[in-house]
Design a protein around this motif. Structure first.
Motif, mmCIF file in Angstrom:
data_model
loop_
_atom_site.group_PDB
_atom_site.id
_atom_site.type_symbol
_atom_site.label_atom_id
_atom_site.label_comp_id
_atom_site.label_asym_id
_atom_site.label_seq_id
_atom_site.Cartn_x
_atom_site.Cartn_y
_atom_site.Cartn_z
ATOM 1 N N ASP A 163 25.753 -23.033 -52.216
ATOM 2 C CA ASP A 163 24.499 -23.312 -52.893
ATOM 3 C C ASP A 163 23.767 -21.991 -53.134
ATOM 4 O O ASP A 163 24.194 -20.927 -52.689
ATOM 5 C CB ASP A 163 23.653 -24.311 -52.109
ATOM 6 C CG ASP A 163 23.171 -23.778 -50.770
ATOM 7 O OD1 ASP A 163 23.733 -22.764 -50.306
ATOM 8 O OD2 ASP A 163 22.240 -24.361 -50.209
ATOM 9 N N ASN A 164 22.686 -22.057 -53.867
ATOM 10 C CA ASN A 164 21.982 -20.843 -54.271
ATOM 11 C C ASN A 164 21.485 -20.025 -53.093
ATOM 12 O O ASN A 164 21.537 -18.802 -53.119
ATOM 13 C CB ASN A 164 20.810 -21.203 -55.191
ATOM 14 C CG ASN A 164 21.272 -21.621 -56.555
ATOM 15 O OD1 ASN A 164 22.419 -21.374 -56.934
ATOM 16 N ND2 ASN A 164 20.396 -22.251 -57.311
ATOM 17 N N ASN A 165 20.980 -20.681 -52.038
ATOM 18 C CA ASN A 165 20.481 -19.947 -50.883
ATOM 19 C C ASN A 165 21.585 -19.163 -50.196
ATOM 20 O O ASN A 165 21.376 -18.032 -49.754
ATOM 21 C CB ASN A 165 19.818 -20.900 -49.887
ATOM 22 C CG ASN A 165 18.537 -21.490 -50.418
ATOM 23 O OD1 ASN A 165 17.892 -20.902 -51.291
ATOM 24 N ND2 ASN A 165 18.162 -22.649 -49.918
ATOM 25 N N GLU A 166 22.768 -19.755 -50.098
ATOM 26 C CA GLU A 166 23.883 -19.062 -49.462
ATOM 27 C C GLU A 166 24.341 -17.880 -50.297
ATOM 28 O O GLU A 166 24.684 -16.829 -49.751
ATOM 29 C CB GLU A 166 25.052 -20.024 -49.230
ATOM 30 C CG GLU A 166 24.782 -21.049 -48.160
ATOM 31 C CD GLU A 166 25.891 -22.080 -48.045
ATOM 32 O OE1 GLU A 166 26.639 -22.271 -49.028
ATOM 33 O OE2 GLU A 166 26.008 -22.682 -46.973
ATOM 34 N N VAL A 210 22.447 -16.079 -52.379
ATOM 35 C CA VAL A 210 21.417 -15.049 -52.270
ATOM 36 C C VAL A 210 21.527 -14.338 -50.930
ATOM 37 O O VAL A 210 21.515 -13.099 -50.867
ATOM 38 C CB VAL A 210 20.008 -15.655 -52.460
ATOM 39 C CG1 VAL A 210 18.933 -14.654 -52.100
ATOM 40 C CG2 VAL A 210 19.821 -16.139 -53.877
ATOM 41 N N MET A 211 21.650 -15.093 -49.852
ATOM 42 C CA MET A 211 21.714 -14.473 -48.529
ATOM 43 C C MET A 211 22.983 -13.654 -48.351
ATOM 44 O O MET A 211 22.944 -12.557 -47.782
ATOM 45 C CB MET A 211 21.597 -15.538 -47.428
ATOM 46 C CG MET A 211 20.206 -16.097 -47.281
ATOM 47 S SD MET A 211 18.928 -14.827 -47.091
ATOM 48 C CE MET A 211 19.383 -14.125 -45.530
ATOM 49 N N PHE A 233 19.311 -12.845 -56.181
ATOM 50 C CA PHE A 233 18.769 -13.924 -57.002
ATOM 51 C C PHE A 233 19.453 -13.975 -58.368
ATOM 52 O O PHE A 233 19.727 -15.049 -58.899
ATOM 53 C CB PHE A 233 17.262 -13.785 -57.181
ATOM 54 C CG PHE A 233 16.466 -14.197 -55.976
ATOM 55 C CD1 PHE A 233 16.619 -15.454 -55.433
ATOM 56 C CD2 PHE A 233 15.581 -13.319 -55.389
ATOM 57 C CE1 PHE A 233 15.887 -15.845 -54.315
ATOM 58 C CE2 PHE A 233 14.846 -13.691 -54.274
ATOM 59 C CZ PHE A 233 14.999 -14.953 -53.735
ATOM 60 N N ALA A 290 22.776 -15.600 -57.877
ATOM 61 C CA ALA A 290 22.657 -17.046 -57.692
ATOM 62 C C ALA A 290 22.250 -17.747 -58.982
ATOM 63 O O ALA A 290 22.656 -18.879 -59.230
ATOM 64 C CB ALA A 290 21.636 -17.354 -56.593
ATOM 65 N N LYS A 340 25.363 -18.075 -60.968
ATOM 66 C CA LYS A 340 26.502 -18.580 -60.171
ATOM 67 C C LYS A 340 27.708 -17.655 -60.260
ATOM 68 O O LYS A 340 28.849 -18.095 -60.373
ATOM 69 C CB LYS A 340 26.909 -19.982 -60.642
ATOM 70 C CG LYS A 340 25.827 -21.007 -60.580
ATOM 71 C CD LYS A 340 25.712 -21.547 -59.198
ATOM 72 C CE LYS A 340 24.779 -22.755 -59.241
ATOM 73 N NZ LYS A 340 24.044 -22.962 -58.066
#
Length: 192
Positions: free
Chosen positions: A56-59, A61-62, A182, A185, A188
């Motif tokens: 997902d986007n948070n993963e 970005v992190m 960002f 993400a 993608k």
């Protein structure tokens, strides 16, 4: 508003003119790495089949931010060393090679629309290069100052300003690394 833009423009041009030789060294190291990385990726017999990661986007970005923060940490650490100059140059060279090989692999593996692939890579690439350039300039300056201090034993007062400059450079570079995550993400694209 116009005055703020003019002041900001003067500050940026003063920064570039004061650090033009360091920036030339950094640009040369990144460019040489990018050229060798793209040639290495072109000559590779088999490109590993990239398995799309389902994150997902948070993963994304992190993962991107932490990977770039690790790279920036190494540059900052070697900036606090009197002999850090060649290691920082090597780190920049390897980052340029990694980025160009990753971009080449994405463009080769992307069959349908290469224009979309290029557009999706640009935000991450720009943010990563800007963060590396900003921090490398501060690290090289600090490393040179420490080297001068060790060899000649002078300019102890200037050391604190170089360490502050390195700290500020690290914070700004970390912000750009986060923006790169960002960007990764958003489209993608998983480069890291």
């Amino acid at each position: 508003m116009k005055e703020v833009v003019l002041i900001l423009k003067r500050k940026i041009f003063a920064y570039l003119s004061n650090n033009k030789y360091m920036l030339l060294i950094i640009f040369t190291a990144l460019s040489a790495g990018a050229i060798s990385g793209s040639f290495g990726a072109m000559r590779a017999e088999t490109l590993g089949t990239a398995q799309p990661l389902i994150l997902d986007n948070n993963e994304i970005v992190m993962m991107s931010f932490l990977e770039n923060l690790k790279f920036l940490g190494w540059i900052a650490l070697w900036g606090l060393n009197a002999i850090g100059f060649p290691v920082i140059i090597y780190l920049l060279y390897s980052k340029g090679a990694y980025l160009s090989a990753a971009i080449y692999s994405i463009l080769i593996l992307e069959n349908e629309n290469q224009f979309i692939a290029v557009i999706s890579i640009i935000p991450y690439f720009i943010c990563t290069v800007i963060s590396a350039v900003i921090l490398s300039q501060g690290s090289l300056s600090c490393s040179f100052a420490i080297g001068k201090n060790v060899i000649f034993g002078k300019n102890r007062r200037k050391m604190s300003s170089n360490i502050i400059k390195l700290s500020v450079s690290f914070i700004i570079a970390a912000i750009f690394a986060l923006l790169g995550g960002f960007g990764e993400a958003l489209f993608k694209v998983n480069i890291t």
